[in-house]
Design a protein around this motif. Sequence first.
Motif, PDB file in Angstrom:
ATOM      1  N   PRO A 168       0.821  -1.220   0.000  1.00  0.00           N
ATOM      2  CA  PRO A 168       0.000   0.000   0.000  1.00  0.00           C
ATOM      3  C   PRO A 168       0.849   1.261   0.000  1.00  0.00           C
ATOM      4  O   PRO A 168       0.768   2.084   0.906  1.00  0.00           O
ATOM      5  N   LEU A 169       1.648   1.422  -1.039  1.00  0.00           N
ATOM      6  CA  LEU A 169       2.492   2.608  -1.181  1.00  0.00           C
ATOM      7  C   LEU A 169       2.002   3.436  -2.356  1.00  0.00           C
ATOM      8  O   LEU A 169       1.560   2.889  -3.366  1.00  0.00           O
ATOM      9  N   ASP A 170       2.113   4.737  -2.218  1.00  0.00           N
ATOM     10  CA  ASP A 170       1.753   5.631  -3.307  1.00  0.00           C
ATOM     11  C   ASP A 170       2.994   5.938  -4.127  1.00  0.00           C
ATOM     12  O   ASP A 170       3.990   6.426  -3.597  1.00  0.00           O
ATOM     13  N   TYR A 171       2.942   5.640  -5.405  1.00  0.00           N
ATOM     14  CA  TYR A 171       4.053   5.932  -6.319  1.00  0.00           C
ATOM     15  C   TYR A 171       3.531   6.972  -7.310  1.00  0.00           C
ATOM     16  O   TYR A 171       2.938   6.621  -8.326  1.00  0.00           O
ATOM     17  N   PRO A 172       3.733   8.245  -7.042  1.00  0.00           N
ATOM     18  CA  PRO A 172       3.153   9.281  -7.912  1.00  0.00           C
ATOM     19  C   PRO A 172       3.607   9.104  -9.359  1.00  0.00           C
ATOM     20  O   PRO A 172       4.773   8.803  -9.630  1.00  0.00           O
ATOM     21  N   GLU A 173       2.679   9.323 -10.279  1.00  0.00           N
ATOM     22  CA  GLU A 173       3.004   9.095 -11.689  1.00  0.00           C
ATOM     23  C   GLU A 173       4.118  10.009 -12.173  1.00  0.00           C
ATOM     24  O   GLU A 173       4.983   9.578 -12.955  1.00  0.00           O
ATOM     25  N   ASP A 174       4.133  11.256 -11.724  1.00  0.00           N
ATOM     26  CA  ASP A 174       5.179  12.154 -12.213  1.00  0.00           C
ATOM     27  C   ASP A 174       6.558  11.699 -11.727  1.00  0.00           C
ATOM     28  O   ASP A 174       7.539  11.780 -12.476  1.00  0.00           O
ATOM     29  N   ARG A 175       6.637  11.191 -10.496  1.00  0.00           N
ATOM     30  CA  ARG A 175       7.912  10.664 -10.009  1.00  0.00           C
ATOM     31  C   ARG A 175       8.312   9.422 -10.802  1.00  0.00           C
ATOM     32  O   ARG A 175       9.472   9.279 -11.223  1.00  0.00           O
ATOM     33  N   PHE A 176       7.372   8.525 -11.026  1.00  0.00           N
ATOM     34  CA  PHE A 176       7.666   7.300 -11.766  1.00  0.00           C
ATOM     35  C   PHE A 176       8.144   7.615 -13.181  1.00  0.00           C
ATOM     36  O   PHE A 176       9.125   7.041 -13.666  1.00  0.00           O
ATOM     37  N   ARG A 177       7.456   8.530 -13.848  1.00  0.00           N
ATOM     38  CA  ARG A 177       7.833   8.900 -15.215  1.00  0.00           C
ATOM     39  C   ARG A 177       9.240   9.496 -15.245  1.00  0.00           C
ATOM     40  O   ARG A 177      10.044   9.182 -16.130  1.00  0.00           O
ATOM     41  N   HIS A 178       9.545  10.355 -14.255  1.00  0.00           N
ATOM     42  CA  HIS A 178      10.872  10.971 -14.207  1.00  0.00           C
ATOM     43  C   HIS A 178      11.952   9.915 -13.996  1.00  0.00           C
ATOM     44  O   HIS A 178      12.989   9.913 -14.677  1.00  0.00           O
ATOM     45  N   GLU A 179      11.723   9.001 -13.034  1.00  0.00           N
ATOM     46  CA  GLU A 179      12.737   7.990 -12.726  1.00  0.00           C
ATOM     47  C   GLU A 179      12.932   7.008 -13.869  1.00  0.00           C
ATOM     48  O   GLU A 179      14.035   6.500 -14.081  1.00  0.00           O
ATOM     49  N   ALA A 180      11.863   6.761 -14.622  1.00  0.00           N
ATOM     50  CA  ALA A 180      11.960   5.840 -15.754  1.00  0.00           C
ATOM     51  C   ALA A 180      12.460   6.526 -17.023  1.00  0.00           C
ATOM     52  O   ALA A 180      12.835   5.841 -17.981  1.00  0.00           O
ATOM     53  N   GLY A 181      12.450   7.851 -17.043  1.00  0.00           N
ATOM     54  CA  GLY A 181      12.880   8.569 -18.236  1.00  0.00           C
ATOM     55  C   GLY A 181      11.859   8.538 -19.361  1.00  0.00           C
ATOM     56  O   GLY A 181      12.233   8.602 -20.544  1.00  0.00           O
ATOM     57  N   VAL A 182      10.561   8.472 -19.016  1.00  0.00           N
ATOM     58  CA  VAL A 182       9.512   8.430 -20.044  1.00  0.00           C
ATOM     59  C   VAL A 182       9.389   9.802 -20.708  1.00  0.00           C
ATOM     60  O   VAL A 182       9.295  10.834 -20.031  1.00  0.00           O
ATOM     61  N   LEU A 183       9.381   9.824 -22.020  1.00  0.00           N
ATOM     62  CA  LEU A 183       9.307  11.083 -22.756  1.00  0.00           C
ATOM     63  C   LEU A 183       7.947  11.741 -22.595  1.00  0.00           C
ATOM     64  O   LEU A 183       6.919  11.063 -22.457  1.00  0.00           O
ATOM     65  N   ASP A 184       7.929  13.068 -22.625  1.00  0.00           N
ATOM     66  CA  ASP A 184       6.666  13.818 -22.579  1.00  0.00           C
ATOM     67  C   ASP A 184       5.758  13.367 -23.717  1.00  0.00           C
ATOM     68  O   ASP A 184       6.204  13.223 -24.864  1.00  0.00           O
ATOM     69  N   GLY A 185       4.496  13.151 -23.383  1.00  0.00           N
ATOM     70  CA  GLY A 185       3.520  12.747 -24.386  1.00  0.00           C
ATOM     71  C   GLY A 185       3.385  11.250 -24.559  1.00  0.00           C
ATOM     72  O   GLY A 185       2.433  10.789 -25.198  1.00  0.00           O
ATOM     73  N   VAL A 186       4.328  10.469 -24.008  1.00  0.00           N
ATOM     74  CA  VAL A 186       4.235   9.008 -24.088  1.00  0.00           C
ATOM     75  C   VAL A 186       3.417   8.512 -22.908  1.00  0.00           C
ATOM     76  O   VAL A 186       3.706   8.823 -21.748  1.00  0.00           O
ATOM     77  N   ASP A 187       2.350   7.754 -23.200  1.00  0.00           N
ATOM     78  CA  ASP A 187       1.479   7.238 -22.146  1.00  0.00           C
ATOM     79  C   ASP A 187       2.110   6.037 -21.444  1.00  0.00           C
ATOM     80  O   ASP A 187       2.836   5.246 -22.054  1.00  0.00           O
ATOM     81  N   LEU A 188       1.820   5.902 -20.145  1.00  0.00           N
ATOM     82  CA  LEU A 188       2.108   4.649 -19.461  1.00  0.00           C
ATOM     83  C   LEU A 188       1.085   3.605 -19.912  1.00  0.00           C
ATOM     84  O   LEU A 188      -0.031   3.946 -20.305  1.00  0.00           O
ATOM     85  N   ILE A 189       1.464   2.336 -19.860  1.00  0.00           N
ATOM     86  CA  ILE A 189       0.560   1.284 -20.312  1.00  0.00           C
ATOM     87  C   ILE A 189       0.094   0.449 -19.129  1.00  0.00           C
ATOM     88  O   ILE A 189       0.679   0.467 -18.051  1.00  0.00           O
ATOM     89  N   GLY A 190      -1.004  -0.259 -19.341  1.00  0.00           N
ATOM     90  CA  GLY A 190      -1.570  -1.101 -18.301  1.00  0.00           C
ATOM     91  C   GLY A 190      -2.579  -0.364 -17.463  1.00  0.00           C
ATOM     92  O   GLY A 190      -2.787   0.851 -17.597  1.00  0.00           O
ATOM     93  N   THR A 191      -3.210  -1.110 -16.566  1.00  0.00           N
ATOM     94  CA  THR A 191      -4.245  -0.557 -15.685  1.00  0.00           C
ATOM     95  C   THR A 191      -3.906  -0.909 -14.242  1.00  0.00           C
ATOM     96  O   THR A 191      -3.155  -1.832 -13.966  1.00  0.00           O
ATOM     97  N   GLY A 192      -4.520  -0.167 -13.306  1.00  0.00           N
ATOM     98  CA  GLY A 192      -4.267  -0.372 -11.887  1.00  0.00           C
ATOM     99  C   GLY A 192      -3.226   0.591 -11.370  1.00  0.00           C
ATOM    100  O   GLY A 192      -2.636   1.394 -12.113  1.00  0.00           O
ATOM    101  N   ARG A 193      -3.000   0.524 -10.048  1.00  0.00           N
ATOM    102  CA  ARG A 193      -1.995   1.392  -9.437  1.00  0.00           C
ATOM    103  C   ARG A 193      -0.620   1.101 -10.032  1.00  0.00           C
ATOM    104  O   ARG A 193      -0.330  -0.018 -10.432  1.00  0.00           O
ATOM    105  N   ILE A 194       0.234   2.104 -10.052  1.00  0.00           N
ATOM    106  CA  ILE A 194       1.567   1.928 -10.625  1.00  0.00           C
ATOM    107  C   ILE A 194       2.334   0.838  -9.899  1.00  0.00           C
ATOM    108  O   ILE A 194       3.021   0.024 -10.526  1.00  0.00           O
ATOM    109  N   VAL A 195       2.225   0.776  -8.560  1.00  0.00           N
ATOM    110  CA  VAL A 195       2.946  -0.264  -7.830  1.00  0.00           C
ATOM    111  C   VAL A 195       2.446  -1.655  -8.198  1.00  0.00           C
ATOM    112  O   VAL A 195       3.206  -2.623  -8.187  1.00  0.00           O
TER     113      VAL A 195
END
Length: 452
Positions: free
Chosen positions: A258-285
């Motif tokens: 039960p941890l909150d992994y904010p999407e903006d933090r996850f995207r930054h740490e993963a190096g996801v480019l602006d405009g690229v969507d994350l895939i899948g459903t459910g909480r990021i964790v």
Amino acid sequence: MTAPISETELRAAIDRELPGVRADLERLVRIPGIAFEGFDHSQVERSAEAVAELLRGAGLPDVRIVRAGGQPAVIGRKPAPPGAPTVLLYAHHDVQPPGDLGQWQQTDPFEPVERDGRLYGRGAADDKAGVMTHLAALRAFGDALPVGVVVFVEGEEEYGSESLEALLREYRDDLASDVIVIADSANWDIGQPAFTTGLRGIVNAFVEVRTLDHAVHSGMYGGPVPDALTTLSRLLATLHDDNGDVAVSGLVRGAAAPLDYPEDRFRHEAGVLDGVDLIGTGRIVERAWAKPSISVLGIDAPPTGEAPNALVPAAKAKLSVRIAPGDNWKSAYEALVAHLERNAPWGARVTVTLEQGGEPCVIDTSGPAYDAARAAYAAAWDGASPVEMGIGGSIPFIATFQEMFPGAEVLVTGVEDPDSRAHGPNESLHLGEFARGCLAEALLLHKLGGGS
């Protein structure tokens, strides 16, 4: 007998030892010990010898370089004082290949460089920092070590630990312990320690598609005849649904911490480019730790600059499947094969070949060693209590340790942080967090040995 060391003295000892620990870490980073095929394995031997030398220098009377058909591991032992527990300290001295040298910010990935409080170099974090965390704790105690220790430093973890089970069985009595500390994971964030309590398993496999017995002219035959690259692309596209969730039936889906992994933090740490969507459903964790994932790691096909105007008769891709805790790698592999064969486009011939498989694991954190560890890590991080987290990656040998030493408590601790970039270019170690990790392990041994 040597008088026991106090916690205050232990903190001062870690501060005293850190410069030498840092220097020896840099010395290890300079050794390109890569266990992969095609690399100079004499460097793995050199790395094992360097680790053995360091363990002897830390006062362990019994240090051996061992192997069971694979790359060299190092075992160092010191008996427990009467009535004290024995603690196994695990790390690995082999490293990943450097990858694309052009993406490194330094000329040589094996020449460590400090920038902005981080030490850059291949293996600086994964996992030579784990080796030196153990050494720092041992050096801090000197002759006053309050517990027995077995230091086990593996030499082919990055290449799949193929000979590890044989090593564990051959040296089972030497490795027997009450607590196992595996320093090969990550902390939740800078300033926030963590214990890893769940890891996904892994299935790596190759899928080859063949549509022709030889290449033919793309103009004369293109249209009616499917080329293998188009066919392979369509087959790979069936592995996910429109949301990006894995579409292979029969794979386990679990629940995450039960941890909150904010999407903006996850995207930054993963190096996801602006405009690229994350895939899948459910909480990021859940998506990253407790649900299966399938990635295409590479494709064998003609390079674009050399490709003739001909239909490609065969193409092959390497797939990496991460399976959720609670699943089994063999059944997951069977599910993958069934899916690929069932979804072969246009009757193409599909061949699936296993490269490696490893089990996921869940770790019980209810024992007394975890109570001691929580106190030790909170003290090292100035009161920040460690969180329990999952990891999307795989350390299959943890399940092997659990099976072979069922009475031991297993702690998976962190030497990395979210920006360590293990396995990628510009791998680095946060030196401040490394110092805290060294202190935390020393405090843990102190508490396991009866210290308040």
